[in-house]
Scaffold this motif. Sequence first.
Motif, short mmCIF file in Angstrom:
data_model
loop_
_atom_site.label_atom_id
_atom_site.label_comp_id
_atom_site.label_asym_id
_atom_site.label_seq_id
_atom_site.Cartn_x
_atom_site.Cartn_y
_atom_site.Cartn_z
N LYS A 183 22.42 58.55 29.35
CA LYS A 183 21.72 58.44 30.64
C LYS A 183 20.46 57.58 30.50
O LYS A 183 20.18 56.74 31.35
CB LYS A 183 21.34 59.84 31.15
N GLU A 208 19.52 49.07 33.05
CA GLU A 208 19.54 48.59 34.45
C GLU A 208 18.18 48.07 34.89
O GLU A 208 18.08 47.37 35.89
CB GLU A 208 19.98 49.73 35.37
N ARG A 268 30.53 53.44 33.38
CA ARG A 268 29.24 52.83 33.67
C ARG A 268 28.53 52.31 32.41
O ARG A 268 28.22 51.12 32.33
CB ARG A 268 28.37 53.84 34.42
N ASN A 303 30.24 48.90 40.46
CA ASN A 303 28.81 49.24 40.53
C ASN A 303 28.09 48.82 39.27
O ASN A 303 27.01 48.23 39.33
CB ASN A 303 28.63 50.75 40.73
N ARG A 358 25.14 45.77 38.53
CA ARG A 358 23.80 46.03 38.02
C ARG A 358 23.41 45.01 36.96
O ARG A 358 22.26 44.68 36.79
CB ARG A 358 23.71 47.44 37.42
#
Lengths: 471, 354
Positions: free
Chosen positions: B79, B86, B125, B155, B159
């Motif tokens: 995380k 990002e 991600r 997504n 980014r």
Amino acid sequence: MGEIINTVFQIITSVILVYFFALNSIYIILILLSIIGINHYRNKTAFVSFKELFHLPLIKPISIIAPVYNEENSVIESTLSLLSLEYPQYEIIVVNDGSKDDTLKKLISTFDLKITNRIYRKVIDTKTIKNIYTSPTISKLVVIDKKNGGKADAMNAGLNISRYPLFCTLDGDSILEKEALLKMVRPFLEDPEKTVAAGGVIRLSNGCEVKSGQVVNVQLPRNIPALFQIIEYYRAFLGGRLGLSMIKSVLIISGAFGLFRKDITLQCGGYNTNTVGEDVDLIIRIRKYLHEKKIPFSIQFIPDPICWTEAPESMKDLSRQRNRWQRGLIEAIIHNSRVFLNPRYGITGLFAVPGYVVFEMLGPIVEMLGYIIFISFFAVGKLNYAFCWMFFIFAVILGVILSLLSLLLGEYSIRRYPRLRDVAILFLFSILENFFYRQYLSLVRFKAFFDYLLGKQSWEEMTKKGFTKAK
Amino acid sequence: MSSLLIFINYSLIYLFSIAISIFLFIVARRFILQYHKKRTHLISKKIENDILKVYSRQNKIFSLKIAKKYPRYSNILIKILVKHMETIKGPGIDQLRLIYDAALKKNLLKNTHSRLTYKRLRATRPFVLFSSLEDTSQIMKLLNDKPVVRLAAINALSRRPNLLVINQIFETFERDPDPDMRSYMNVLFAMGDEIEDLVRSYLKKPLSSNKIMFFIELVGAIPLPHLYIDIIAFARSTDKEIRVKVAKALGTINRPLPKVNAVLMELSSDDAWEVSAQALKSLGKLKIVSAIDTLAQAVYSPHWYCRLNAGTALANLGNKGKQRLKQLAGQKRDRYAAEMAQMILENSIYHETG
């Protein structure tokens, strides 16, 4: 003769027993499926920021249609809630369906509304629209003032005026969480071709504090019927509908909060004004239409986006509401009876509709039949007390377990009741609801059959307090 | 009767124990979650501090040491790395990659191959954000995965655009016999003007109408101002849909370009009302005052959308346009044109006073 009557009674008793076990097994299976569904959803969204959807170029704009009828106590707060939503492009269409109170006046004065000469296409026939109002300060707000024609007619008028490819149905007295639309639109982005409708969770705002159109403090109400309804809503939304969504059998997307594709809805003729169950009717017709056209589709239920609504706080209002819901279900199923057990309509015809017929529509009749048989056996002195006691206790235990599992589902949801004292109170009520409340509602739903047969069509008013403001 | 009493007693005990178990489960769960939240917060703070040290030291050995420091907390590390990846730019990214490669890559790559959707989804991600050239084929698989995984990959790509991967996506799009335009649009739109050269080269290729329309739309959507001249060539296409896309894309230009005005004027009188309506809308968006007569004339169009777009375009032109709308609202020759002009005037007055 006596033996024949005895045999008939035995057969009916056996049918009721089988029904009882089937019904409760299905409820338990649905709740278990829901627990899997919630976990699945949480896993799916663990690394997702819904606000990122803002960056996607093809995110679809949404028309929010909120019909209101005599909602002067809550209409401003709920409109403010809609204006504070986080979504890139949307319009709010509040349809005043001939309110007799000051709903329209309040809207006009609060948002400085002016009559506009908006031109629109009347795709669906509706009662006369008297005026269309827009706000000079808030371009996304449109208010329609029309002659009273019922909720379905108001929705159709909103559909005619709406401009965007998706529309969200909302009750005029509801409050949406800020990110609710972003969460609801997700299946439409993930699978734009197949997704035709999505429903979200509805929770009760009774007792909660509301500030600037948002629920800021989740609290239990002090009203007893509202407390019972909290458990029921957990069971219905997190237990029933999510479970049904897992097996692709959702038939109800509540009119209080649902997102639909406008093109498909218009192709199905919009909302049916001849029923008080326009939300069930629409979903059945959409399913029917898409099965007939052999178009693959998906109707999803999302456990996360939350819409807060006010529940009736008196037994009289509650009875009226449940009577209307039951009549709505009966009407929708009778109107679409062609789907019932028809293999042409796939899972809708062979499982979803029959399931609703057997367990939701006929449920109160079977239950009442059980009570009648019990009284008859008692009257003729043939009651097997030991069996009755055992059955009664077994039924109560199953009922309590179902209620407690629903509470467990509520615990997994977001915006749960934060205090342990609240959880303890809900526990107590989830046990108590099995002793009077459920039987009373079964009676109300049973009465709805007679009202349906007598052709009752009214949509009685409900006394509402409005939202509790934060201090 | 006594056996019945026993049954009742046992049932009540059973019921009571179930109720208590569920209640205790809820209480325990709340405490565990609270504890977990506190612990996560604490570990996150530690990792954040270490990452800041990594940035300041720029030392490979130190970065690798940090990578090995939190083997039990890979979820928290993911995380934090994702958040930093990002947001930051510059040489710090290389250090983040070092940590990612040493601590997480192997597992995440494995998870992107998992049969379980949620595992693939959760891995997508970070995997896409930290991807290198060797990961291209796996990213393409994720872009063709289930919708939910695909959206996550899009997504992530948006980014932090990875041009090597993007090049691959263009090639796949060219080869794809039935491309999902929406998915490709979402991916490529997010890349912004970094894909300008690629789009130019693809506009020159002999592609199918659908694919040409896709690139024209992309030029307008991003927008890519240097490519307007390239798409003007398609204004004479025999395909109506292509002309519509050209008219729409030209309306997004944000600097004066006489050629564009001329093409839009030409398209506003196109035989197909769809093209005409779109060109009228674009003329209004670009506020081309010299088009005032063309727009006023179009308010008399037999097509509702042309009337609406022409009227709205006039309102966009400012006072001159509104004066013309007033005249149109007052004339008696065509009731539909008058009503449309009146509605647009009213709307524009409301919005202006606001």
